[in-house]
Write a protein that holds these residues in place. Sequence first.
Motif, PDB file in Angstrom:
ATOM      1  N   TRP A 118     -12.377 -27.720  38.440  1.00  0.00           N
ATOM      2  CA  TRP A 118     -13.051 -28.875  37.858  1.00  0.00           C
ATOM      3  C   TRP A 118     -12.537 -30.226  38.365  1.00  0.00           C
ATOM      4  N   PRO A 119     -12.090 -30.369  39.583  1.00  0.00           N
ATOM      5  CA  PRO A 119     -11.662 -31.706  40.023  1.00  0.00           C
ATOM      6  C   PRO A 119     -12.874 -32.595  40.305  1.00  0.00           C
ATOM      7  N   ASP A 120     -12.722 -33.880  40.099  1.00  0.00           N
ATOM      8  CA  ASP A 120     -13.740 -34.841  40.515  1.00  0.00           C
ATOM      9  C   ASP A 120     -13.548 -35.144  41.999  1.00  0.00           C
ATOM     10  N   LEU A 121     -14.649 -35.294  42.701  1.00  0.00           N
ATOM     11  CA  LEU A 121     -14.579 -35.501  44.146  1.00  0.00           C
ATOM     12  C   LEU A 121     -13.702 -36.690  44.509  1.00  0.00           C
ATOM     13  N   GLU A 122     -13.858 -37.798  43.771  1.00  0.00           N
ATOM     14  CA  GLU A 122     -13.094 -38.994  44.127  1.00  0.00           C
ATOM     15  C   GLU A 122     -11.593 -38.814  43.902  1.00  0.00           C
ATOM     16  N   ASP A 123     -11.202 -37.803  43.112  1.00  0.00           N
ATOM     17  CA  ASP A 123      -9.776 -37.551  42.855  1.00  0.00           C
ATOM     18  C   ASP A 123      -9.132 -36.637  43.886  1.00  0.00           C
ATOM     19  N   VAL A 124      -9.927 -35.961  44.695  1.00  0.00           N
ATOM     20  CA  VAL A 124      -9.371 -34.947  45.591  1.00  0.00           C
ATOM     21  C   VAL A 124      -8.346 -35.533  46.568  1.00  0.00           C
ATOM     22  N   PRO A 125      -8.577 -36.702  47.184  1.00  0.00           N
ATOM     23  CA  PRO A 125      -7.518 -37.254  48.045  1.00  0.00           C
ATOM     24  C   PRO A 125      -6.202 -37.469  47.307  1.00  0.00           C
ATOM     25  N   GLU A 126      -6.273 -37.883  46.039  1.00  0.00           N
ATOM     26  CA  GLU A 126      -5.045 -38.057  45.262  1.00  0.00           C
ATOM     27  C   GLU A 126      -4.368 -36.714  45.010  1.00  0.00           C
ATOM     28  N   ILE A 127      -5.169 -35.694  44.736  1.00  0.00           N
ATOM     29  CA  ILE A 127      -4.604 -34.354  44.535  1.00  0.00           C
ATOM     30  C   ILE A 127      -3.899 -33.885  45.799  1.00  0.00           C
ATOM     31  N   LEU A 128      -4.534 -34.107  46.955  1.00  0.00           N
ATOM     32  CA  LEU A 128      -3.918 -33.692  48.221  1.00  0.00           C
ATOM     33  C   LEU A 128      -2.618 -34.440  48.473  1.00  0.00           C
ATOM     34  N   ALA A 129      -2.575 -35.711  48.098  1.00  0.00           N
ATOM     35  CA  ALA A 129      -1.325 -36.475  48.243  1.00  0.00           C
ATOM     36  C   ALA A 129      -0.248 -35.923  47.323  1.00  0.00           C
TER      37      ALA A 129
END
Length: 552
Positions: free
Chosen positions: A95-106
């Motif tokens: 359930w991640p939001d697309l705009e949050d994915v770069p932050e998750i990867l970081a």
Amino acid sequence: MYVYDEYDQRIVEDRVKQFRDQTRRYLNGELSGDEFRPLRLQNGLYIQRYAPMLRIAVPYGLLASRQVRKLAQIARDYDKGYAHISTRQNVQFNWPDLEDVPEILAELASVQLHSIQTSGNCVRNTTTDQFAGVARDELIDPRPWCEIIRQWSTFHPEFCQLPRKFKIAVNGAGNDRAAIEVHDIGLEAVHNAAGELGFRVLVGGGLGRTPMVGSFINEFLPWQHLLSYLDAILRVYNRYGRRDNKFKARIKILVKALGAEAFAEKVNAEFAHLKDGPTTLTEAEVERVARHFVDPAYLALVDLDDELSRLDNEHPGFARWRSRNTTPHKKAGYVAVTLSLKPTGTAPGDVSDKQLDAIADLADRYSFGEVRNSHFQNIILADVEQRRLFELWGELRELGFATPNVGLLTDIICCPGGDFCSLANAKSIPVAEAIQRRFDDLDYLFDLGEIDLNISGCMNACGHHHVGHIGILGVDKKGQEFYQVSLGGHSGRDARLAQILGPSFAQDDMADVIEKIIAVYVEQRHADELFIDTYQRIGIDPFKERVYAANH
């Protein structure tokens, strides 16, 4: 476990920066959906039924406690408070939001994790035995070899756009717990007559729409030539694999079309150009990687058979748990402990953020700060002192990890199915729960013995239904969800594909169908005979007669 050097860390951080900019451009309308699709897939991001799904790479299933805590934090901050263990030993967030994915990867990069090559037509996560390095039947520890393959295959420029996805598994033990025979490439460690180490090499296995057991094309490949030979296989596949039809693009189709012998000839011809070249492994290189997988600081202990037997007699629940959820260890006084993620009422393989934090704490206190994911969708503490087993059991009971069903009927392998996946024809999780509730009597489960029940929501076979002793496949019949049952599959040594029982069933009938299948087994088995052995002896007809008789 392997620890990044400066070069590794820079690669992962650069990928995060790259994807952050790609995501920004997509959200701003500068990239179309078609342009963004291959970019997100390169980073393990799928668009599922209700939300994106992000798949995190867990090389050969090994995690440090700090990484587990980071996964717990991500589940809390960016998801709905849980994660899912996949059959490829990876971790998925649904359930991640697309705009949050770069932050998750970081966030992942800060603890040496990433999602690179968890999707796309590339070499995926190399998998192995969940008991690697501690199993008593082990010939070699396969983890260094998995890591060598990982470093070779990650960002390999020639193999980033293969005809289709590509999966490799390595087995270093007497028993095959890595299911190498149903992989695109399977590697089995062997010694030749001179005592030299090498690998038996298998190609062309796989499940999905066209399931196949692979063929061994090299009975002894010297370890020095491992990468060169893998390179040759992939070059042949890249050259001759079909790209005109994605359903016929896997290497198994090519091997079947050419024949294993002809395919091996092409590989050998390619290998002749690569042998003794730059990809030849040296003792120094293998030792460099192997240094990351030395034994932890084991204590000089003795096996506590008498003490554990006394506890078994005093605490029947402990005895049941110990018999199913612990595995003998190569070191005296230790065992490997499997944390069951299959209590009734929980989607198989799901684990909450609080449970992940607890697992990290348990790993630090009981198992040298490491955990493993299994392709059976459970979690393992590999190095637990026997003298602390009773104490650990008490903690696992409170956390919901002590269900003594590992290897039994309710230890179900199950894909997310139609509840999440946009590819699924039918739901998987409700079927798993219905079966678990029907067979919730532990005494009966123990009497039945080992039975692998695997459920897939579609022909992609993420639930490995083809190699379950009992397999269930979700199918679409005129817009309605139905389920096809198969019997007799086996994923270990001398793997076998299951045979379809007959016409499919409605969801509400599935628990009854499984009950009838089990009834035939109980009536027909010989003393101490396992389900799969009874099936091989009597064949499919008695099961078919019982299941379909009441429906006419």
